[in-house]
Scaffold this active site. Sequence first.
Site, PDB file in Angstrom:
ATOM      1  N   ASP A  79       5.798  -6.967  13.077  1.00 54.83           N
ATOM      2  CA  ASP A  79       6.652  -6.054  12.311  1.00 54.83           C
ATOM      3  C   ASP A  79       7.048  -4.866  13.188  1.00 54.83           C
ATOM      4  OD1 ASP A  79       8.071  -5.246  10.084  1.00 54.83           O
ATOM      5  OD2 ASP A  79       6.343  -4.402   9.033  1.00 54.83           O
ATOM      6  N   GLY A 112       0.790  -1.224   0.000  1.00 55.39           N
ATOM      7  CA  GLY A 112       0.000   0.000   0.000  1.00 55.39           C
ATOM      8  C   GLY A 112       0.821   1.272   0.000  1.00 55.39           C
TER       9      GLY A 112
HETATM   10  P1  ADP Z   1       3.762   0.909   5.364  1.00 55.65           P
HETATM   11  O1  ADP Z   1       4.977   0.594   6.205  1.00 55.65           O
HETATM   12  O2  ADP Z   1       2.953  -0.287   5.043  1.00 55.65           O
HETATM   13  O3  ADP Z   1       4.092   1.746   4.182  1.00 55.65           O
HETATM   14  P2  ADP Z   1       2.808   2.424   7.677  1.00 55.65           P
HETATM   15  O4  ADP Z   1       1.480   2.187   8.303  1.00 55.65           O
HETATM   16  O5  ADP Z   1       4.005   1.959   8.437  1.00 55.65           O
HETATM   17  O6  ADP Z   1       2.759   1.819   6.208  1.00 55.65           O
HETATM   18  O7  ADP Z   1       2.941   3.982   7.405  1.00 55.65           O
HETATM   19  C1  ADP Z   1       4.008   4.508   6.647  1.00 55.65           C
HETATM   20  C2  ADP Z   1       4.538   5.773   7.281  1.00 55.65           C
HETATM   21  O8  ADP Z   1       3.520   6.744   7.370  1.00 55.65           O
HETATM   22  C3  ADP Z   1       5.037   5.591   8.705  1.00 55.65           C
HETATM   23  O9  ADP Z   1       6.372   5.173   8.766  1.00 55.65           O
HETATM   24  C4  ADP Z   1       4.856   6.970   9.288  1.00 55.65           C
HETATM   25  O10 ADP Z   1       5.939   7.797   8.934  1.00 55.65           O
HETATM   26  C5  ADP Z   1       3.618   7.489   8.570  1.00 55.65           C
HETATM   27  N1  ADP Z   1       2.397   7.279   9.366  1.00 55.65           N
HETATM   28  C6  ADP Z   1       1.601   6.195   9.393  1.00 55.65           C
HETATM   29  N2  ADP Z   1       0.549   6.352  10.231  1.00 55.65           N
HETATM   30  C7  ADP Z   1       0.683   7.574  10.776  1.00 55.65           C
HETATM   31  C8  ADP Z   1      -0.089   8.361  11.721  1.00 55.65           C
HETATM   32  N3  ADP Z   1      -1.210   7.891  12.290  1.00 55.65           N
HETATM   33  N4  ADP Z   1       0.361   9.605  12.022  1.00 55.65           N
HETATM   34  C9  ADP Z   1       1.484  10.097  11.458  1.00 55.65           C
HETATM   35  N5  ADP Z   1       2.228   9.433  10.570  1.00 55.65           N
HETATM   36  C10 ADP Z   1       1.858   8.185  10.225  1.00 55.65           C
END
Ligand code: ADP
Length: 350
Positions: free
Chosen positions: A165, A34
């Site tokens: 993770d 995603g």
């Molecule tokens: P993926 O690793 O699958 O790409 P994540 O859920 O880890 O997705 O989100 C990617 C990035 O987005 C995180 O490392 C963080 O920097 C940012 N992020 C995700 N959720 C939040 C949130 N609720 N508030 C602020 N930043 C967020």
Amino acid sequence: WDMFVLAFVERFFRPTFRKDDFVLGKKLGEGAFGVVYRVSNKLANKEGDLVLKKATEYGAVEIWMNERVRRACSNSCADFVHGFLETSSKKGNEYWLIWRFEGDATLADLMLSKDFPYNVETKILGEVQDLPKGLERENKIIQTIMRQLLFALDGLHSTGIVHRDIKPQNIIFSEGSRTFKIIDLGAAADLRVGINYIPKEFLLDPRYAAPEQYIMSTQTPSAPSAPVAAALSPVLWQMNLPDRFDIYSVGLIFLQMAFPSLRTDSGLIQFNRQLKRCGYDLVAWRKSLGPRTSLDLRKGFELLDLDGGIGWELLTSMVRYHARQRTSAKASLAHPYFDKEGLLVLSFTQ
Ligand code: ADP
Ligand code: MG
């Protein structure tokens, strides 16, 4: 029934969103499953600061996990607002997940700063008096971060969720609550109802993964049907202690906080190689370094050896080869390492 009524009530009283309600902002991340954006909501000015993940088919599980967390242990993770299926003629099915924007910095960002852990102290306490910098103070900050991580993790584990993770990139500093929260339930497994759709070939992050490949032993049938799992999984939990997979990862984060040279990817990868050679035995690893220990490593040992070595004791009870020999999140919180007061703010937030 309770869950059913609750779900029903929430459907009517929680805000629900549709695709057209959002204005896309900066891209925050992009993984195999995603893309994540900062977004604002056109309708409600006050609630405009949100995060959107557009996910593939695994998004359905991530929505399930986030809904469960919101009901059972909402302080552990980023504040989940809404999740829905978006069907577009071009891209087919996409799951959209919305959270409140918690803040700019993940623990990974903060750890890479030269100022770590003092940059975290300022975040937790605001402007700090001009106290002398030193090992004792660094230890207190790291202790506070560890307590917050374990507190959040204990919430997840008590709910029956294993994250799988856990890494600094998946820990966000929430500016609102001035605490660290866990994010990214995309690889999580819910053991109480047997929900775990991540395929076997799903690659766990090798930098933080415990030596056991999968959280369940190979004899465990994968994703049993719900009624069977509901009856069986408490037993499976006891037998396989899948939560200890996360504990190993948290242990590695503890290690990285103590040893500056292990905060980089290359430093951590090199450490992992050395630890594997020592049979995943931290004591053997420490011995293997011998007298040529670099200054930077010496500093880490000094920090962990404070107060009779209780930090080192906690670390070595988390990073172990056998899952069943690792301590649990709840037991870690009762470890003497946390007896001494951390930063003052803790007494108000936890
Ligand atoms: P993926 O690793 O699958 O790409 P994540 O859920 O880890 O997705 O989100 C990617 C990035 O987005 C995180 O490392 C963080 O920097 C940012 N992020 C995700 N959720 C939040 C949130 N609720 N508030 C602020 N930043 C967020
Ligand atoms: Mg992530």
